[in-house]
Scaffold this motif. Structure first.
Motif, mmCIF file in Angstrom:
data_model
loop_
_atom_site.group_PDB
_atom_site.id
_atom_site.type_symbol
_atom_site.label_atom_id
_atom_site.label_comp_id
_atom_site.label_asym_id
_atom_site.label_seq_id
_atom_site.Cartn_x
_atom_site.Cartn_y
_atom_site.Cartn_z
ATOM 1 N N ILE A 19 5.141 -1.193 4.408
ATOM 2 C CA ILE A 19 5.155 -2.108 3.270
ATOM 3 C C ILE A 19 5.848 -1.478 2.059
ATOM 4 C CG2 ILE A 19 3.137 -3.424 4.018
ATOM 5 C CD1 ILE A 19 1.522 -1.908 1.808
ATOM 6 N N THR A 20 6.585 -0.406 2.280
ATOM 7 C CA THR A 20 7.244 0.307 1.181
ATOM 8 C C THR A 20 8.153 -0.620 0.382
ATOM 9 O OG1 THR A 20 7.218 2.301 2.566
ATOM 10 C CG2 THR A 20 8.596 2.351 0.588
ATOM 11 N N ASP A 21 8.970 -1.405 1.059
ATOM 12 C CA ASP A 21 9.906 -2.291 0.351
ATOM 13 C C ASP A 21 9.164 -3.326 -0.490
ATOM 14 O OD1 ASP A 21 12.064 -0.928 1.408
ATOM 15 O OD2 ASP A 21 12.472 -2.421 2.963
ATOM 16 N N GLU A 22 8.057 -3.865 0.034
ATOM 17 C CA GLU A 22 7.289 -4.854 -0.725
ATOM 18 C C GLU A 22 6.678 -4.234 -1.975
ATOM 19 O OE1 GLU A 22 7.195 -4.487 2.557
ATOM 20 O OE2 GLU A 22 6.996 -6.417 3.564
ATOM 21 N N VAL A 23 6.202 -2.983 -1.862
ATOM 22 C CA VAL A 23 5.647 -2.290 -3.021
ATOM 23 C C VAL A 23 6.753 -2.049 -4.051
ATOM 24 C CG1 VAL A 23 4.573 -0.151 -3.829
ATOM 25 C CG2 VAL A 23 3.738 -1.253 -1.734
ATOM 26 N N GLN A 24 7.895 -1.569 -3.610
ATOM 27 C CA GLN A 24 9.005 -1.322 -4.536
ATOM 28 C C GLN A 24 9.454 -2.624 -5.214
ATOM 29 O OE1 GLN A 24 9.630 1.464 -5.662
ATOM 30 N NE2 GLN A 24 9.904 3.048 -4.122
ATOM 31 N N ARG A 25 9.474 -3.712 -4.455
ATOM 32 C CA ARG A 25 9.861 -5.011 -5.017
ATOM 33 C C ARG A 25 8.863 -5.462 -6.082
ATOM 34 N NH1 ARG A 25 12.160 -6.748 -1.026
ATOM 35 N NH2 ARG A 25 10.390 -7.192 0.304
ATOM 36 N N ALA A 26 7.572 -5.283 -5.826
ATOM 37 C CA ALA A 26 6.541 -5.669 -6.798
ATOM 38 C C ALA A 26 6.674 -4.861 -8.084
ATOM 39 C CB ALA A 26 5.146 -5.497 -6.196
ATOM 40 N N VAL A 27 6.962 -3.575 -7.960
ATOM 41 C CA VAL A 27 7.154 -2.739 -9.143
ATOM 42 C C VAL A 27 8.381 -3.219 -9.917
ATOM 43 C CG1 VAL A 27 7.720 -0.412 -9.966
ATOM 44 C CG2 VAL A 27 5.964 -0.727 -8.204
ATOM 45 N N ALA A 28 9.481 -3.460 -9.225
ATOM 46 C CA ALA A 28 10.705 -3.918 -9.893
ATOM 47 C C ALA A 28 10.478 -5.263 -10.593
ATOM 48 C CB ALA A 28 11.846 -4.028 -8.879
ATOM 49 N N GLU A 29 9.802 -6.201 -9.923
ATOM 50 C CA GLU A 29 9.547 -7.523 -10.507
ATOM 51 C C GLU A 29 8.631 -7.451 -11.725
ATOM 52 O OE1 GLU A 29 7.991 -9.778 -7.233
ATOM 53 O OE2 GLU A 29 9.968 -9.993 -6.283
ATOM 54 N N SER A 30 7.806 -6.414 -11.804
ATOM 55 C CA SER A 30 6.895 -6.281 -12.931
ATOM 56 C C SER A 30 7.629 -5.913 -14.219
ATOM 57 C CB SER A 30 5.828 -5.218 -12.649
ATOM 58 O OG SER A 30 6.368 -3.906 -12.815
ATOM 59 N N GLY A 31 8.802 -5.311 -14.083
ATOM 60 C CA GLY A 31 9.561 -4.857 -15.244
ATOM 61 C C GLY A 31 9.100 -3.518 -15.793
ATOM 62 N N ALA A 32 8.106 -2.914 -15.181
ATOM 63 C CA ALA A 32 7.600 -1.623 -15.663
ATOM 64 C C ALA A 32 8.641 -0.529 -15.429
ATOM 65 C CB ALA A 32 6.303 -1.268 -14.949
ATOM 66 N N ARG A 33 8.862 0.309 -16.439
ATOM 67 C CA ARG A 33 9.762 1.453 -16.312
ATOM 68 C C ARG A 33 8.970 2.730 -16.010
ATOM 69 N NH1 ARG A 33 14.171 0.796 -14.813
ATOM 70 N NH2 ARG A 33 14.938 2.674 -15.776
ATOM 71 N N GLU A 34 7.789 2.827 -16.595
ATOM 72 C CA GLU A 34 6.897 3.973 -16.401
ATOM 73 C C GLU A 34 5.482 3.434 -16.249
ATOM 74 O OE1 GLU A 34 8.371 7.011 -16.336
ATOM 75 O OE2 GLU A 34 10.278 6.088 -16.907
ATOM 76 N N GLY A 35 4.656 4.099 -15.488
ATOM 77 C CA GLY A 35 3.277 3.656 -15.343
ATOM 78 C C GLY A 35 2.673 4.077 -14.015
ATOM 79 N N LEU A 36 1.808 3.220 -13.511
ATOM 80 C CA LEU A 36 1.085 3.513 -12.278
ATOM 81 C C LEU A 36 1.011 2.268 -11.414
ATOM 82 C CD1 LEU A 36 -0.567 5.769 -10.839
ATOM 83 C CD2 LEU A 36 -2.595 4.781 -11.918
ATOM 84 N N CYS A 37 1.284 2.447 -10.149
ATOM 85 C CA CYS A 37 1.177 1.376 -9.164
ATOM 86 C C CYS A 37 0.001 1.701 -8.246
ATOM 87 C CB CYS A 37 2.461 1.279 -8.346
ATOM 88 S SG CYS A 37 2.370 0.094 -6.988
ATOM 89 N N THR A 38 -0.913 0.755 -8.125
ATOM 90 C CA THR A 38 -2.038 0.908 -7.205
ATOM 91 C C THR A 38 -1.900 -0.136 -6.108
ATOM 92 O OG1 THR A 38 -3.467 1.702 -8.970
ATOM 93 C CG2 THR A 38 -4.549 0.895 -6.982
ATOM 94 N N VAL A 39 -2.071 0.302 -4.879
ATOM 95 C CA VAL A 39 -2.021 -0.587 -3.725
ATOM 96 C C VAL A 39 -3.415 -0.589 -3.119
ATOM 97 C CG1 VAL A 39 -0.847 -1.100 -1.553
ATOM 98 C CG2 VAL A 39 0.377 0.142 -3.354
ATOM 99 N N PHE A 40 -3.990 -1.788 -2.944
ATOM 100 C CA PHE A 40 -5.362 -1.905 -2.445
ATOM 101 C C PHE A 40 -5.386 -2.847 -1.249
ATOM 102 C CE2 PHE A 40 -9.525 -3.967 -2.332
ATOM 103 C CZ PHE A 40 -10.350 -2.860 -2.269
ATOM 104 N N LEU A 41 -6.017 -2.403 -0.172
ATOM 105 C CA LEU A 41 -6.173 -3.196 1.050
ATOM 106 C C LEU A 41 -7.592 -3.742 1.097
ATOM 107 C CD1 LEU A 41 -4.895 -3.954 3.843
ATOM 108 C CD2 LEU A 41 -5.949 -1.868 4.718
#
Length: 137
Positions: A19-41
């Protein structure tokens, strides 16, 4: 700023689902330049894994190790309401993780060169797994 995106991962049964591409896409769509991404199942019989993504033998070896460590149908287990892989799937999840945090740098999840993010399905039958990707910047 906080943003969250939910996705559904259709698994084909036990194994790894990138799911790496989906995570990267979600980060890009958020517009965040710096921060933290949490993935929860949102499940107790599958895991998230931050793992080597170049050599598929790494994931095959992990599956072989866990198959030896926690055997389907082991008579030790009483919880088998959904079949012989029921309790082993829960144990695999407890021994691994259902949440990952990855730093965001330069507008993307800052993974290592050989790192990928996977949903690791522990059940032998196909399932639909719900994943929430949260971005905080």
């Amino acid at each position: 700023m906080y943003r969250a995106k939910e996705l559904t991962v259709a698994t084909w049964g036990r194994g790894f689902h990138d799911i790496t591409d989906e995570v990267q896409r979600a980060v890009a769509e958020s517009g965040a330049r710096e921060g933290l991404c949490t993935v929860f199942l949102h499940h107790t019989s599958a895991s998230l894994l931050l793992c080597e993504n170049a050599d598929p033998d790494v994931r095959k070896d992990l599956e072989a190790f866990f198959s030896r460590l926690v055997k389907d149908g082991d008579p030790l287990f009483r919880h088998d309401a959904e079949g012989p892989d029921d309790m082993p799937a829960h144990i695999r999840t407890v021994l691994t993780q259902n949440s990952l945090s990855v730093p965001i740098q330069g507008g993307h999840a800052s993974l290592g060169t050989w790192q990928g993010i996977y949903v690791w399905e522990h059940r032998t039958a196909p399932h639909h797994r719900r994943v929430t990707i949260s971005v905080l910047s």
